[in-house]
Design a protein around this motif. Sequence first.
Motif, short mmCIF file in Angstrom:
data_model
loop_
_atom_site.label_atom_id
_atom_site.label_comp_id
_atom_site.label_asym_id
_atom_site.label_seq_id
_atom_site.Cartn_x
_atom_site.Cartn_y
_atom_site.Cartn_z
N HIS A 1 0.83 -1.21 0.00
CA HIS A 1 0.00 0.00 0.00
C HIS A 1 0.86 1.25 0.00
O HIS A 1 0.60 2.20 -0.74
CB HIS A 1 -0.95 0.00 1.20
CG HIS A 1 -1.79 1.23 1.25
ND1 HIS A 1 -2.81 1.46 0.36
CD2 HIS A 1 -1.73 2.32 2.06
CE1 HIS A 1 -3.36 2.63 0.62
NE2 HIS A 1 -2.72 3.17 1.65
N ALA A 2 1.90 1.27 0.81
CA ALA A 2 2.75 2.45 0.92
C ALA A 2 3.49 2.75 -0.38
O ALA A 2 3.77 3.91 -0.68
CB ALA A 2 3.75 2.26 2.07
N GLU A 3 3.80 1.72 -1.16
CA GLU A 3 4.55 1.91 -2.39
C GLU A 3 3.68 2.00 -3.64
O GLU A 3 4.19 2.33 -4.71
CB GLU A 3 5.55 0.76 -2.57
CG GLU A 3 6.65 0.78 -1.53
CD GLU A 3 7.61 -0.38 -1.69
OE1 GLU A 3 7.74 -0.94 -2.81
OE2 GLU A 3 8.25 -0.75 -0.68
N CYS A 4 2.39 1.72 -3.54
CA CYS A 4 1.50 1.72 -4.70
C CYS A 4 1.35 3.14 -5.24
O CYS A 4 0.88 4.03 -4.56
CB CYS A 4 0.14 1.14 -4.31
SG CYS A 4 -1.11 1.29 -5.60
N PHE A 5 1.73 3.35 -6.50
CA PHE A 5 1.68 4.68 -7.12
C PHE A 5 0.26 5.23 -7.13
O PHE A 5 0.05 6.43 -6.91
CB PHE A 5 2.16 4.64 -8.57
CG PHE A 5 3.49 3.98 -8.79
CD1 PHE A 5 4.51 4.09 -7.86
CD2 PHE A 5 3.72 3.28 -9.95
CE1 PHE A 5 5.74 3.49 -8.08
CE2 PHE A 5 4.95 2.68 -10.19
CZ PHE A 5 5.96 2.79 -9.25
N ILE A 6 -0.71 4.37 -7.40
CA ILE A 6 -2.09 4.84 -7.52
C ILE A 6 -2.64 5.20 -6.15
O ILE A 6 -3.27 6.25 -5.97
CB ILE A 6 -2.98 3.79 -8.22
CG1 ILE A 6 -2.39 3.39 -9.58
CG2 ILE A 6 -4.40 4.30 -8.38
CD1 ILE A 6 -2.19 4.52 -10.57
#
Length: 150
Positions: free
Chosen positions: A134-139
């Motif tokens: 979640h922390a790295e998800c661009f969207i």
Amino acid sequence: MSTHIAEIAWALRPGEDFPNGRYSRGHSLSFDGGATLAGSASPHVVGRWAVPEAVDPEEMLVAALSSCHMLTFLHRARLAGFVVGAYRDRAEGVLAEIAPGRRAVTRVTLRPEIAWAGGEPDAEALARLYHEAHAECFIANSVTTEVVVA
């Protein structure tokens, strides 16, 4: 870092009444990789003027969040030494009124089902992988919508 292109095309059809709102919301969405989809407003928003079998913007937002989370999760799981054999999600977005006359997708619930090929993470490691994804998800980093994993 990168640029992403989507082309949207719509045209008024013979006999439609644009000034009175009696026109199809159906359109096409084309992406730089070559994929083309049928798009429309949601039937929940414009009723009979929607194309029910087409993808609506709300569905695309939910799908984008789910897809980005999955891709990031797969990467994080691989780096942690786990092997994912299959991943499936039935993501659900909620459109709600946020102010008089204003609506937004306020919450997206992801429901990943993962088949592990080999050892699987314990509950703590799995929670950490979800958090990292979640922390790295661009969207997810691009929207104010609450995104939860159920």
